[in-house]
Enzyme design. Structure first.
Site, PDB file in Angstrom:
ATOM      1  N   LYS A   1       0.822  -1.223   0.000  1.00  0.00           N
ATOM      2  CA  LYS A   1       0.000   0.000   0.000  1.00  0.00           C
ATOM      3  C   LYS A   1       0.852   1.267   0.000  1.00  0.00           C
ATOM      4  CE  LYS A   1      -2.280  -0.962   3.706  1.00  0.00           C
ATOM      5  NZ  LYS A   1      -1.601  -2.223   4.021  1.00  0.00           N
TER       6      LYS A   1
ATOM      7  N   ARG B   1     -10.775   2.659   8.797  1.00  0.00           N
ATOM      8  CA  ARG B   1     -10.527   1.289   9.256  1.00  0.00           C
ATOM      9  C   ARG B   1     -11.746   0.669   9.913  1.00  0.00           C
ATOM     10  NH1 ARG B   1      -4.361   0.361  11.124  1.00  0.00           N
ATOM     11  NH2 ARG B   1      -3.488   1.223   9.246  1.00  0.00           N
TER      12      ARG B   1
ATOM     13  N   ARG C   1      11.143  -8.506   5.296  1.00  0.00           N
ATOM     14  CA  ARG C   1      11.292  -7.089   5.640  1.00  0.00           C
ATOM     15  C   ARG C   1      11.736  -6.935   7.094  1.00  0.00           C
ATOM     16  NH1 ARG C   1       6.288  -3.056   4.839  1.00  0.00           N
ATOM     17  NH2 ARG C   1       5.679  -3.745   6.921  1.00  0.00           N
TER      18      ARG C   1
ATOM     19  N   ARG D   1      13.450  -5.770  12.571  1.00  0.00           N
ATOM     20  CA  ARG D   1      12.231  -5.704  13.385  1.00  0.00           C
ATOM     21  C   ARG D   1      12.038  -7.032  14.096  1.00  0.00           C
ATOM     22  NH1 ARG D   1       7.602  -2.888   9.625  1.00  0.00           N
ATOM     23  NH2 ARG D   1       8.814  -1.106   8.871  1.00  0.00           N
TER      24      ARG D   1
ATOM     25  N   ARG E   1      -1.881  -9.896  12.652  1.00  0.00           N
ATOM     26  CA  ARG E   1      -2.223  -8.644  11.967  1.00  0.00           C
ATOM     27  C   ARG E   1      -3.063  -8.926  10.722  1.00  0.00           C
ATOM     28  NH1 ARG E   1       3.358  -6.530  11.489  1.00  0.00           N
ATOM     29  NH2 ARG E   1       3.954  -6.253  13.636  1.00  0.00           N
TER      30      ARG E   1
END
Length: 191
Positions: free
Chosen positions: A13, A88, A127, A133, A144
């Protein structure tokens, strides 16, 4: 052009938002960017949002709505905008409708990037490794994805029922996805 961009985490996105916004010469507006901007500027809304963010909680709808309203009322968003990360919830859909209709316009399209869930998990794990991360584990990423499905599916149905939903295959090379988006938007009348 007034657009929203939805899609599961890892669907691209953020990348696509910038290409589409540049193409239509409108600002790409991400709620994350709005939050960070308000917090760094120490605005009243930023201070309020920071309390929730520091506690690891979602910023409540009323604060988010006010921030989005302020941002889309800025001069650069007058000819249009692309919203990434908002709405959302169904309540936010209603709020966005009110914001846009107060300007005499309407939402032109709701883009949804679709993608294979296992591929997205793989992308996000990669990623996380590249960006260090450590908290982005497979379990966290899959949770998620589940939250996105639960929270966003009702929004997708709202925009489908209005006839403005455009589903785009988000898999493949970035330029190919971008071209699919541009091709789909060519036929959209602008409000």
């Amino acid at each position: 052009m007034r657009l929203i961009l939805m899609g599961p985490p890892g669907a691209g996105k953020g990348t696509q938002a910038q290409y589409v916004a540049d193409h239509f010469d409108v600002p790409a507006i991400s709620t994350g960017d709005i939050f960070r901007s308000n917090v760094s500027q120490g605005t009243e809304l930023g201070v309020e949002a920071k309390r929730y963010m520091d506690a690891g909680e979602y910023v409540p709808d009323d604060v988010t709505n006010r921030m989005v309203r302020n941002r889309i009322n800025e001069p650069d968003a007058e000819p249009g905008f692309l919203l990434d990360g908002y709405p959302r919830t169904l309540a936010q859909v209603e709020e966005l409708d009110a914001m846009i209709s107060s300007t005499g316009h309407s939402l032109d399209a709701a883009l949804v990037l679709t993608a294979d869930q296992d591929e997205l998990v793989s992308r996000l794990l990669h990623r996380a490794q590249v960006e260090g991360r450590a908290d982005d584990t497979e379990d966290v990423i899959r949770r998620r994805q589940e939250l996105y499905a639960e929270q966003t599916e009702p929004l997708i149905e709202v925009y489908r029922s209005r006839g403005i939903l455009i589903e785009i295959d988000g898999m493949g090379e970035v330029p190919d996805v971008t071209q699919r988006i541009f091709d789909a938007l060519d036929d959209v009348p602008q409000s």
